[in-house]
Design a protein around this motif. Structure first.
Motif, PDB file in Angstrom:
ATOM      1  N   THR A 279     -10.788 -12.753   5.005  1.00  0.00           N
ATOM      2  CA  THR A 279     -10.076 -11.552   4.593  1.00  0.00           C
ATOM      3  C   THR A 279     -11.061 -10.399   4.523  1.00  0.00           C
ATOM      4  OG1 THR A 279      -8.572 -12.883   3.259  1.00  0.00           O
ATOM      5  CG2 THR A 279      -8.649 -10.516   2.788  1.00  0.00           C
ATOM      6  N   ARG A 280     -10.746  -9.308   5.217  1.00  0.00           N
ATOM      7  CA  ARG A 280     -11.624  -8.134   5.149  1.00  0.00           C
ATOM      8  C   ARG A 280     -11.404  -7.454   3.811  1.00  0.00           C
ATOM      9  NH1 ARG A 280     -11.269  -3.425   9.507  1.00  0.00           N
ATOM     10  NH2 ARG A 280      -9.351  -3.076   8.378  1.00  0.00           N
ATOM     11  N   VAL A 281     -12.479  -7.333   3.021  1.00  0.00           N
ATOM     12  CA  VAL A 281     -12.381  -6.658   1.725  1.00  0.00           C
ATOM     13  C   VAL A 281     -12.950  -5.248   1.778  1.00  0.00           C
ATOM     14  CG1 VAL A 281     -12.317  -8.754   0.320  1.00  0.00           C
ATOM     15  CG2 VAL A 281     -14.518  -7.749   0.883  1.00  0.00           C
ATOM     16  N   ILE A 282     -13.864  -5.000   2.703  1.00  0.00           N
ATOM     17  CA  ILE A 282     -14.426  -3.662   2.886  1.00  0.00           C
ATOM     18  C   ILE A 282     -14.461  -3.396   4.380  1.00  0.00           C
ATOM     19  CG2 ILE A 282     -16.411  -2.151   2.567  1.00  0.00           C
ATOM     20  CD1 ILE A 282     -17.267  -4.000   0.242  1.00  0.00           C
ATOM     21  N   GLY A 283     -13.756  -2.368   4.821  1.00  0.00           N
ATOM     22  CA  GLY A 283     -13.740  -2.068   6.246  1.00  0.00           C
ATOM     23  C   GLY A 283     -13.259  -0.662   6.507  1.00  0.00           C
ATOM     24  N   ASP A 284     -14.161   0.194   6.895  1.00  0.00           N
ATOM     25  CA  ASP A 284     -13.822   1.559   7.291  1.00  0.00           C
ATOM     26  C   ASP A 284     -14.879   2.006   8.288  1.00  0.00           C
ATOM     27  OD1 ASP A 284     -16.020   2.147   5.635  1.00  0.00           O
ATOM     28  OD2 ASP A 284     -14.752   2.699   3.952  1.00  0.00           O
ATOM     29  N   ILE A 285     -15.063   3.274   8.457  1.00  0.00           N
ATOM     30  CA  ILE A 285     -16.000   3.764   9.458  1.00  0.00           C
ATOM     31  C   ILE A 285     -17.461   3.555   9.045  1.00  0.00           C
ATOM     32  CG2 ILE A 285     -16.158   6.142   8.659  1.00  0.00           C
ATOM     33  CD1 ILE A 285     -15.952   6.947  11.659  1.00  0.00           C
ATOM     34  N   ALA A 286     -17.727   3.333   7.761  1.00  0.00           N
ATOM     35  CA  ALA A 286     -19.092   3.078   7.295  1.00  0.00           C
ATOM     36  C   ALA A 286     -19.584   1.729   7.807  1.00  0.00           C
ATOM     37  CB  ALA A 286     -19.147   3.118   5.774  1.00  0.00           C
ATOM     38  N   TYR A 287     -20.899   1.597   7.924  1.00  0.00           N
ATOM     39  CA  TYR A 287     -21.510   0.338   8.364  1.00  0.00           C
ATOM     40  C   TYR A 287     -22.058  -0.365   7.118  1.00  0.00           C
ATOM     41  CZ  TYR A 287     -23.838  -2.915  11.471  1.00  0.00           C
ATOM     42  OH  TYR A 287     -24.214  -4.050  12.131  1.00  0.00           O
ATOM     43  N   ASP A 288     -21.375  -1.421   6.680  1.00  0.00           N
ATOM     44  CA  ASP A 288     -21.696  -2.141   5.450  1.00  0.00           C
ATOM     45  C   ASP A 288     -22.276  -3.509   5.784  1.00  0.00           C
ATOM     46  OD1 ASP A 288     -20.457  -0.040   3.916  1.00  0.00           O
ATOM     47  OD2 ASP A 288     -18.530  -0.899   4.482  1.00  0.00           O
ATOM     48  N   THR A 289     -23.392  -3.869   5.125  1.00  0.00           N
ATOM     49  CA  THR A 289     -24.048  -5.141   5.400  1.00  0.00           C
ATOM     50  C   THR A 289     -24.639  -5.750   4.140  1.00  0.00           C
ATOM     51  OG1 THR A 289     -26.146  -4.042   5.894  1.00  0.00           O
ATOM     52  CG2 THR A 289     -24.690  -4.485   7.765  1.00  0.00           C
ATOM     53  N   HIS A 290     -25.091  -6.975   4.250  1.00  0.00           N
ATOM     54  CA  HIS A 290     -25.833  -7.725   3.231  1.00  0.00           C
ATOM     55  C   HIS A 290     -25.113  -7.818   1.876  1.00  0.00           C
ATOM     56  CE1 HIS A 290     -29.109  -7.698   6.076  1.00  0.00           C
ATOM     57  NE2 HIS A 290     -29.130  -6.390   6.084  1.00  0.00           N
TER      58      HIS A 290
ATOM     59  N   LYS B 142     -23.910  -9.231  -1.636  1.00  0.00           N
ATOM     60  CA  LYS B 142     -24.413 -10.178  -2.637  1.00  0.00           C
ATOM     61  C   LYS B 142     -23.495 -10.115  -3.850  1.00  0.00           C
ATOM     62  CE  LYS B 142     -28.207 -11.460  -0.586  1.00  0.00           C
ATOM     63  NZ  LYS B 142     -28.573 -12.814  -0.289  1.00  0.00           N
ATOM     64  N   PHE B 143     -22.977 -11.274  -4.264  1.00  0.00           N
ATOM     65  CA  PHE B 143     -22.119 -11.341  -5.443  1.00  0.00           C
ATOM     66  C   PHE B 143     -22.920 -11.061  -6.704  1.00  0.00           C
ATOM     67  CE2 PHE B 143     -19.358 -13.959  -2.720  1.00  0.00           C
ATOM     68  CZ  PHE B 143     -18.119 -13.461  -3.066  1.00  0.00           C
ATOM     69  N   SER B 144     -22.290 -10.368  -7.663  1.00  0.00           N
ATOM     70  CA  SER B 144     -22.881 -10.213  -8.987  1.00  0.00           C
ATOM     71  C   SER B 144     -22.836 -11.572  -9.685  1.00  0.00           C
ATOM     72  CB  SER B 144     -22.112  -9.163  -9.794  1.00  0.00           C
ATOM     73  OG  SER B 144     -20.769  -9.571  -9.970  1.00  0.00           O
ATOM     74  N   PRO B 145     -23.668 -11.782 -10.710  1.00  0.00           N
ATOM     75  CA  PRO B 145     -23.673 -13.075 -11.397  1.00  0.00           C
ATOM     76  C   PRO B 145     -22.314 -13.483 -11.976  1.00  0.00           C
ATOM     77  CG  PRO B 145     -25.641 -11.861 -11.958  1.00  0.00           C
ATOM     78  CD  PRO B 145     -24.763 -10.920 -11.171  1.00  0.00           C
ATOM     79  N   ASP B 146     -21.468 -12.508 -12.342  1.00  0.00           N
ATOM     80  CA  ASP B 146     -20.137 -12.864 -12.857  1.00  0.00           C
ATOM     81  C   ASP B 146     -19.087 -12.939 -11.747  1.00  0.00           C
ATOM     82  OD1 ASP B 146     -19.680 -10.211 -12.224  1.00  0.00           O
ATOM     83  OD2 ASP B 146     -19.216  -9.598 -14.282  1.00  0.00           O
ATOM     84  N   GLY B 147     -19.461 -12.614 -10.499  1.00  0.00           N
ATOM     85  CA  GLY B 147     -18.559 -12.735  -9.357  1.00  0.00           C
ATOM     86  C   GLY B 147     -17.547 -11.620  -9.195  1.00  0.00           C
ATOM     87  N   THR B 148     -17.619 -10.573 -10.009  1.00  0.00           N
ATOM     88  CA  THR B 148     -16.621  -9.501  -9.935  1.00  0.00           C
ATOM     89  C   THR B 148     -16.994  -8.372  -8.982  1.00  0.00           C
ATOM     90  OG1 THR B 148     -17.600  -8.294 -11.785  1.00  0.00           O
ATOM     91  CG2 THR B 148     -15.886  -9.929 -12.310  1.00  0.00           C
ATOM     92  N   MET B 149     -18.279  -8.292  -8.619  1.00  0.00           N
ATOM     93  CA  MET B 149     -18.754  -7.176  -7.799  1.00  0.00           C
ATOM     94  C   MET B 149     -19.641  -7.668  -6.676  1.00  0.00           C
ATOM     95  SD  MET B 149     -19.613  -4.515 -10.921  1.00  0.00           S
ATOM     96  CE  MET B 149     -20.634  -3.524  -9.916  1.00  0.00           C
ATOM     97  N   LEU B 150     -19.807  -6.816  -5.685  1.00  0.00           N
ATOM     98  CA  LEU B 150     -20.769  -7.037  -4.620  1.00  0.00           C
ATOM     99  C   LEU B 150     -21.761  -5.890  -4.627  1.00  0.00           C
ATOM    100  CD1 LEU B 150     -18.411  -7.906  -1.604  1.00  0.00           C
ATOM    101  CD2 LEU B 150     -19.851  -9.509  -2.863  1.00  0.00           C
ATOM    102  N   CYS B 151     -23.027  -6.164  -4.364  1.00  0.00           N
ATOM    103  CA  CYS B 151     -23.950  -5.086  -4.004  1.00  0.00           C
ATOM    104  C   CYS B 151     -24.204  -5.256  -2.515  1.00  0.00           C
ATOM    105  CB  CYS B 151     -25.230  -5.105  -4.835  1.00  0.00           C
ATOM    106  SG  CYS B 151     -26.374  -6.432  -4.505  1.00  0.00           S
ATOM    107  N   LEU B 152     -24.426  -4.157  -1.821  1.00  0.00           N
ATOM    108  CA  LEU B 152     -24.569  -4.187  -0.376  1.00  0.00           C
ATOM    109  C   LEU B 152     -25.274  -2.942   0.103  1.00  0.00           C
ATOM    110  CD1 LEU B 152     -21.655  -2.534   1.144  1.00  0.00           C
ATOM    111  CD2 LEU B 152     -21.027  -3.888  -0.818  1.00  0.00           C
TER     112      LEU B 152
ATOM    113  N   GLU C  89     -11.057  -3.885  -8.776  1.00  0.00           N
ATOM    114  CA  GLU C  89     -10.697  -2.478  -8.986  1.00  0.00           C
ATOM    115  C   GLU C  89     -10.917  -1.623  -7.739  1.00  0.00           C
ATOM    116  OE1 GLU C  89     -12.762  -1.154 -12.473  1.00  0.00           O
ATOM    117  OE2 GLU C  89     -12.047  -2.856 -13.651  1.00  0.00           O
ATOM    118  N   GLU C  90     -11.571  -2.194  -6.710  1.00  0.00           N
ATOM    119  CA  GLU C  90     -11.861  -1.488  -5.467  1.00  0.00           C
ATOM    120  C   GLU C  90     -12.580  -0.161  -5.722  1.00  0.00           C
ATOM    121  OE1 GLU C  90      -8.230  -1.229  -3.227  1.00  0.00           O
ATOM    122  OE2 GLU C  90      -8.090  -3.398  -3.016  1.00  0.00           O
ATOM    123  N   GLU C  91     -13.566  -0.199  -6.607  1.00  0.00           N
ATOM    124  CA  GLU C  91     -14.331   1.002  -6.961  1.00  0.00           C
ATOM    125  C   GLU C  91     -15.754   0.901  -6.438  1.00  0.00           C
ATOM    126  OE1 GLU C  91     -12.082   2.168 -11.118  1.00  0.00           O
ATOM    127  OE2 GLU C  91     -14.185   1.622 -11.171  1.00  0.00           O
TER     128      GLU C  91
END
Length: 170
Positions: free
Chosen positions: A91-102, A104-114, A131-133
């Motif tokens: 499932t694509r969770v982040i997809g737009d014209i930006a180039y997003d890579t790498h 990494k889940f946060s320790p609680d699993g609620t966020m990604l850093c990239l 929250e898609e923020e």
């Protein structure tokens, strides 16, 4: 006489091509989905078209497994996807014209850093999955971030910055 006929033929073909080109561009602009407009509102460029792609493999991908061990997050062609560890549909969770890579889940699993170039230059961002923020962590205009990683408590993000001479930043 022959040259005159060739000139008329050339001008007619050119006029037809221009008509097709203009009509095609108008249709592409009219059919842009609202979700795409919202996702690219801060970007200086507007995408002209969408390309649908189905694949079951990729190369040069980065991935991470959620803390509960049930979900994989990975990048593919500049978008971020999740899928069950057991397999299945991504499932694509982040997809737009930006180039997003790498991702990494946060320790609680609620966020990604990239890493993402959504600000015009590659920087570190966080994305809250429910929250898609978005939150921009670094604000460089001319640096390269290779990857980022959360601290075990989730309070800090460490990032490798540079091209050949990488330095770690917190």
């Amino acid at each position: 006489m022959k040259n005159l006929n060739l000139t008329k033929l050339f001008v007619s073909c050119l006029a037809m091509l221009l008509c097709f080109s203009v009509n095609g561009q108008e249709k592409a602009k009219e059919s842009k989905p609202d979700s795409l407009k919202k996702a690219t509102k801060e970007l200086p460029l507007e995408p002209e078209r969408l390309i649908q792609l189905k694949t079951d493999e990729g190369t040069w991908m980065s991935l991470d497994i959620s803390p509960d061990g049930k979900t994989i997050a990975f990048d593919l062609m500049g978008d971020i996807y999740t899928m069950p560890v057991s397999g299945g549909k991504a499932t694509r969770v982040i997809g737009d014209i930006a180039y997003d890579t790498h991702p990494k889940f946060s320790p609680d699993g609620t966020m990604l850093c990239l890493t993402s170039d959504r600000s015009g230059s590659e920087n570190i961002w966080t994305y809250h999955l429910e929250e898609e923020e978005w939150k921009q962590i670094t604000k460089d205009t001319d640096k390269n971030y290779q990857s980022a990683e959360w601290s075990p408590d989730g309070d800090y993000i460490f990032a490798a910055k540079g091209v050949r001479n990488l330095k770690m930043y917190m």
